[in-house]
Write a protein that holds these residues in place. Structure first.
Motif, PDB file in Angstrom:
ATOM      1  N   SER A 106       0.830  -1.202   0.000  1.00  0.00           N
ATOM      2  CA  SER A 106       0.000   0.000   0.000  1.00  0.00           C
ATOM      3  C   SER A 106       0.867   1.255   0.000  1.00  0.00           C
ATOM      4  CB  SER A 106      -0.916   0.000   1.225  1.00  0.00           C
ATOM      5  OG  SER A 106      -1.651   1.202   1.296  1.00  0.00           O
ATOM      6  N   LEU A 107       1.930   1.237   0.793  1.00  0.00           N
ATOM      7  CA  LEU A 107       2.828   2.402   0.834  1.00  0.00           C
ATOM      8  C   LEU A 107       3.488   2.608  -0.520  1.00  0.00           C
ATOM      9  CD1 LEU A 107       5.178   3.543   3.618  1.00  0.00           C
ATOM     10  CD2 LEU A 107       6.201   3.008   1.418  1.00  0.00           C
ATOM     11  N   SER A 108       3.967   1.525  -1.131  1.00  0.00           N
ATOM     12  CA  SER A 108       4.619   1.635  -2.443  1.00  0.00           C
ATOM     13  C   SER A 108       3.653   2.159  -3.497  1.00  0.00           C
ATOM     14  CB  SER A 108       5.162   0.266  -2.870  1.00  0.00           C
ATOM     15  OG  SER A 108       6.150  -0.188  -1.974  1.00  0.00           O
ATOM     16  N   HIS A 109       2.407   1.693  -3.432  1.00  0.00           N
ATOM     17  CA  HIS A 109       1.385   2.161  -4.383  1.00  0.00           C
ATOM     18  C   HIS A 109       1.159   3.664  -4.234  1.00  0.00           C
ATOM     19  CE1 HIS A 109      -2.255   2.256  -6.813  1.00  0.00           C
ATOM     20  NE2 HIS A 109      -2.854   2.888  -5.806  1.00  0.00           N
ATOM     21  N   GLN A 110       1.095   4.148  -2.985  1.00  0.00           N
ATOM     22  CA  GLN A 110       0.868   5.568  -2.752  1.00  0.00           C
ATOM     23  C   GLN A 110       2.033   6.415  -3.263  1.00  0.00           C
ATOM     24  OE1 GLN A 110      -1.775   7.269  -1.560  1.00  0.00           O
ATOM     25  NE2 GLN A 110      -2.946   5.355  -1.553  1.00  0.00           N
ATOM     26  N   ILE A 111       3.250   5.922  -3.091  1.00  0.00           N
ATOM     27  CA  ILE A 111       4.414   6.670  -3.573  1.00  0.00           C
ATOM     28  C   ILE A 111       4.422   6.725  -5.105  1.00  0.00           C
ATOM     29  CG2 ILE A 111       6.938   6.696  -3.707  1.00  0.00           C
ATOM     30  CD1 ILE A 111       5.772   7.627  -1.028  1.00  0.00           C
ATOM     31  N   LYS A 112       4.119   5.600  -5.747  1.00  0.00           N
ATOM     32  CA  LYS A 112       4.060   5.590  -7.206  1.00  0.00           C
ATOM     33  C   LYS A 112       2.978   6.532  -7.719  1.00  0.00           C
ATOM     34  CE  LYS A 112       5.876   0.909  -7.891  1.00  0.00           C
ATOM     35  NZ  LYS A 112       5.573  -0.483  -8.338  1.00  0.00           N
ATOM     36  N   ALA A 113       1.840   6.547  -7.021  1.00  0.00           N
ATOM     37  CA  ALA A 113       0.748   7.450  -7.420  1.00  0.00           C
ATOM     38  C   ALA A 113       1.169   8.908  -7.264  1.00  0.00           C
ATOM     39  CB  ALA A 113      -0.490   7.159  -6.579  1.00  0.00           C
ATOM     40  N   LEU A 114       1.901   9.207  -6.193  1.00  0.00           N
ATOM     41  CA  LEU A 114       2.359  10.576  -5.972  1.00  0.00           C
ATOM     42  C   LEU A 114       3.389  10.971  -7.024  1.00  0.00           C
ATOM     43  CD1 LEU A 114       2.478  13.136  -4.242  1.00  0.00           C
ATOM     44  CD2 LEU A 114       4.159  11.986  -2.775  1.00  0.00           C
ATOM     45  N   GLU A 115       4.309  10.060  -7.348  1.00  0.00           N
ATOM     46  CA  GLU A 115       5.307  10.367  -8.372  1.00  0.00           C
ATOM     47  C   GLU A 115       4.635  10.602  -9.724  1.00  0.00           C
ATOM     48  OE1 GLU A 115       9.329   8.068  -6.821  1.00  0.00           O
ATOM     49  OE2 GLU A 115       7.774   6.885  -7.835  1.00  0.00           O
ATOM     50  N   HIS A 116       3.608   9.818 -10.018  1.00  0.00           N
ATOM     51  CA  HIS A 116       2.867  10.000 -11.278  1.00  0.00           C
ATOM     52  C   HIS A 116       2.181  11.364 -11.297  1.00  0.00           C
ATOM     53  CE1 HIS A 116       0.561   8.957 -14.837  1.00  0.00           C
ATOM     54  NE2 HIS A 116      -0.536   9.373 -14.207  1.00  0.00           N
ATOM     55  N   GLU A 117       1.587  11.730 -10.167  1.00  0.00           N
ATOM     56  CA  GLU A 117       0.892  13.024 -10.089  1.00  0.00           C
ATOM     57  C   GLU A 117       1.871  14.184 -10.263  1.00  0.00           C
ATOM     58  OE1 GLU A 117      -1.540  15.700  -6.743  1.00  0.00           O
ATOM     59  OE2 GLU A 117      -1.251  13.541  -6.436  1.00  0.00           O
TER      60      GLU A 117
END
Length: 288
Positions: free
Chosen positions: A31-42
């Motif tokens: 879940s943490l990794s998913h949130q970081i990837k989503a933030l980097e994409h944003e």
């Protein structure tokens, strides 16, 4: 962009590990990794350079980290200010305490404060006056008690003088001067001393007094707490100069006034720059 994502970035940067960051944030790593990837994409940037063994901030990550910390601090402060407006004091209160506090009863003060504001997390920090002044200036300490020679005026902090006192000589009950009613510095200049470490504010009043009198002394033992200093005096290994209030009622310890002896000033110090609601409440309690 969510505040929780910023917390994740800070945790990863400090832990240098996605696994440890997830444990610290009480989330599963996926879940943490998913949130970081989503933030980097944003954001359109890569915040972390990572392999199976290493995690490091990229240049963009370093820039983001500073803003994330500032944003979280602002959000947490906004919540504390909102609660304080309704009379609810929350948050942290970090207090620096030197080893020789004599002017106020810290445990009693904390007892009163805790009873009035049970939601505040209180953190006590031991150390020296210069360390606390720096901590107040950088925001890591809210309030501190300082002990300084009378020639040293605290700067970059707000202060209130609590007491001004002359140190007394403390000797073993079997010492050659134990029966004296008062002493001069020259009477004990040839003795072996125990004192706080060289260069510390706790020792400065004594060093300055001997220097002003044109005298030298030998400090054979150095210690950062008064218990150790007094134990060495009890053993007859040295003499010392301390504030009268820190010397316990003990037949093995004799306190003797010293004419022209060192003078120490105790201060309460804090920052006037945007103090937290908890710090304001604690200072108000002291004023009362």
């Amino acid at each position: 962009m969510e505040l929780q994502q910023m917390r994740y970035v800070i945790a990863i940067a400090e832990e240098r590990s996605f696994t440890r960051a997830a444990e610290r944030c009480f989330v599963v790593q996926s879940s943490l990794s998913h949130q970081i990837k989503a933030l980097e994409h944003e954001l359109g940037v890569v915040l972390f350079a990572r392999t199976s063994r290493r995690v490091e901030l990229t240049e963009a990550g370093e820039a983001f980290l500073a803003g994330a910390r500032a944003s979280l601090d602002a959000a947490e402060r906004a919540a504390l200010d909102a609660a304080a407006a309704t009379g609810q004091i929350r948050g942290n209160l970090t207090i620096g305490v030197i080893p020789t506090v004599t002017a106020i009863d810290i445990p009693a003060m904390l007892g009163d404060f805790r009873a009035a504001h049970p939601a505040v997390r209180i953190r006590l920090r031991g150390g020296g006056s210069e360390q606390f002044i720096a901590g107040i200036a950088e925001g890591s300490i809210d309030v501190a008690v300082l002990g300084l020679p009378e020639t040293t005026i605290p700067t970059n902090v707000s202060t209130r003088q609590l007491t001004k006192e002359r140190l007394v000589a403390v000797v073993n009950s079997d010492h050659r001067v134990a029966s004296r009613r008062r002493l001069r510095l020259e009477d004990i200049a040839e003795e072996t001393f125990v004192d706080f470490p060289e260069g510390t504010p706790g020792r400065a009043p004594s060093d300055l007094a001997f220097s002003a009198a044109g005298l030298t002394r030998e400090v054979m033992f150095e210690a950062m707490n008064t218990d150790m200093i007094l134990n060495l005096v009890r053993q007859g290994l040295a003499v010392t100069l301390l504030a009268p209030a820190v010397v316990p009622d003990d037949p093995r310890l004799i306190s003797i006034p010293v004419v022209g002896g060192p003078i120490r000033i105790e201060y309460l110090a804090w920052s006037d720059f945007n103090p937290s609601p908890a710090a304001v409440a604690f200072l108000g309690l002291l004023e009362d």
